[in-house]
Design a protein around this motif. Sequence first.
Motif, PDB file in Angstrom:
ATOM      1  N   ARG A 266      -4.808  -1.604   4.498  1.00  0.00           N
ATOM      2  CA  ARG A 266      -4.255  -2.772   3.778  1.00  0.00           C
ATOM      3  C   ARG A 266      -5.164  -3.572   3.025  1.00  0.00           C
ATOM      4  NH1 ARG A 266      -2.031  -2.913   9.105  1.00  0.00           N
ATOM      5  NH2 ARG A 266       0.169  -2.485   8.993  1.00  0.00           N
TER       6      ARG A 266
ATOM      7  N   HIS B 242      -4.250  -8.643  10.537  1.00  0.00           N
ATOM      8  CA  HIS B 242      -2.959  -7.800  10.374  1.00  0.00           C
ATOM      9  C   HIS B 242      -3.404  -6.343   9.847  1.00  0.00           C
ATOM     10  CE1 HIS B 242       0.731  -6.141   9.696  1.00  0.00           C
ATOM     11  NE2 HIS B 242       0.849  -6.217   8.148  1.00  0.00           N
TER      12      HIS B 242
ATOM     13  N   ARG C  29       6.749  -5.293  16.940  1.00  0.00           N
ATOM     14  CA  ARG C  29       6.478  -4.097  17.245  1.00  0.00           C
ATOM     15  C   ARG C  29       6.046  -3.772  18.927  1.00  0.00           C
ATOM     16  NH1 ARG C  29       3.547  -3.020  11.304  1.00  0.00           N
ATOM     17  NH2 ARG C  29       5.459  -2.426  10.379  1.00  0.00           N
TER      18      ARG C  29
ATOM     19  N   SER D 137       7.421  -0.952   5.287  1.00  0.00           N
ATOM     20  CA  SER D 137       8.372  -1.701   6.155  1.00  0.00           C
ATOM     21  C   SER D 137       9.012  -2.874   5.226  1.00  0.00           C
ATOM     22  CB  SER D 137       7.797  -1.933   7.490  1.00  0.00           C
ATOM     23  OG  SER D 137       6.846  -3.039   7.335  1.00  0.00           O
TER      24      SER D 137
ATOM     25  N   ARG E   9       0.788  -1.131   0.031  1.00  0.00           N
ATOM     26  CA  ARG E   9      -0.059  -0.185   0.141  1.00  0.00           C
ATOM     27  C   ARG E   9       0.850   1.346  -0.072  1.00  0.00           C
ATOM     28  NH1 ARG E   9      -2.180   1.329   6.027  1.00  0.00           N
ATOM     29  NH2 ARG E   9      -0.581   0.322   7.164  1.00  0.00           N
TER      30      ARG E   9
HETATM   31  C1  LMR Z   1       3.467  -3.261   7.924  1.00  0.00           C
HETATM   32  O1  LMR Z   1       2.689  -3.633   8.817  1.00  0.00           O
HETATM   33  O2  LMR Z   1       4.442  -2.631   7.683  1.00  0.00           O
HETATM   34  C2  LMR Z   1       2.976  -3.839   6.512  1.00  0.00           C
HETATM   35  O3  LMR Z   1       1.925  -4.428   6.507  1.00  0.00           O
HETATM   36  C3  LMR Z   1       2.863  -2.676   5.285  1.00  0.00           C
HETATM   37  C4  LMR Z   1       1.847  -1.752   5.547  1.00  0.00           C
HETATM   38  O4  LMR Z   1       1.065  -1.543   4.508  1.00  0.00           O
HETATM   39  O5  LMR Z   1       1.426  -1.432   6.529  1.00  0.00           O
END
Ligand code: LMR
Length: 330
Positions: free
Chosen positions: A100, A189, A164, A240, A94
């Motif tokens: 997402r 996620h 994280r 990332s 994205r």
């Molecule tokens: C993230 O969590 O860094 C990845 O899923 C990329 C995003 O689009 O956030």
Amino acid sequence: MSLTTPAVVTVTGAAGQIGYALAFRIASGQLLGPDTPVRLRMLEIPPAVKAAEGVAMELDDCAFPLLDGIDITDDAAAAFDGVNVALLVGARPRTKGMERGDLLSANGGIFGPQGAAINAGAADDVRVLVVGNPANTNAYIASSHAPDVPADRFTAMTRLDHNRALAQLRQRTGAAIDDIARLAIWGNHSATQYPDLTHATIGGRPALEVVGDDAWVRDTFIPTVAKRGAAIIEARGASSAASAANAAIDHVHTWVRGTPADDWTSAGVVSDGSYGVPEGLISSFPVTAAGGVYTIVPGLDVDEFSRERIDASVAELVEEREAVRALGLV
Ligand code: LMR
Ligand code: NAD
């Protein structure tokens, strides 16, 4: 678990940002350990095959003792033939302002054919990690096209969210990462995910007691973890990559090697109906790993706040499932 050697590891999107960060760590033995030679397969779309060849040249130049060989292909059947570990990374990331889930129609179509190719050709012990977003639902799509592969072999990556959360807790409390245990990421996620500290401990003490500030947990910790992907995109101008590759290494390494006796981790795994998550959805749970199997941690108390958060994220997964059904992707 013991793996066939050399283990065939397939990375899709191998010439992309995450692929570039992943390949060298896989080839150096960080994915499967120092005793497992690896044959690395890279699947790319035709315009990126040349770039993948460049990555292979660099891999050669590292002279990794564990790297048994490299294959580059744009053909999914060839990429997944005999595969032991499949890392499905190749997909559009994205950009600023997107969620997402907005990637569903752009990326969803990639994962059905790849699931079918895994079904047709993968080794019996295949293990699949989906990284490409929206990861949970893409894993659901891939699994739906692989009826002969046990559903629990398809997983989605929420280990980056888990890591994280560990990092935020370390920053807040000064604790060592190794002293933090039993953190959990639940759900999708996405920004609805629920990073859960209610069972976490720091140096054996309840994390919530050590933190001593419910407002920080609710108003800072949870949104910071859940929106970290967007913050990275904002800062870096790209999503990332190295931290995502690192989490993918962690996810597979833990899957194969197991979790410590007194801890768990987080992964998107197929629900067996636990914790009110509809059976068949690929949702993040606290999981342990042993013998090459991820198992949802059973019997945890879920308080009212956690219940609401888990339900909200699972509702989003249900919506995504409806959306891919409507798009004819499953
Ligand atoms: C993230 O969590 O860094 C990845 O899923 C990329 C995003 O689009 O956030
Ligand atoms: P990127 O654009 O740098 O690389 C993607 C690569 O995939 C490109 O080289 C492209 O050619 C390739 N590709 C596209 N379609 C393909 C197909 N059908 N088969 C094989 N390869 C294909 O993107 P990136 O930064 O490496 O991110 C890849 C994906 O990972 C994105 O969807 C991103 O959102 C996701 N991601 C997920 C997490 C997570 O925690 N689950 C974290 C970070 C990024």
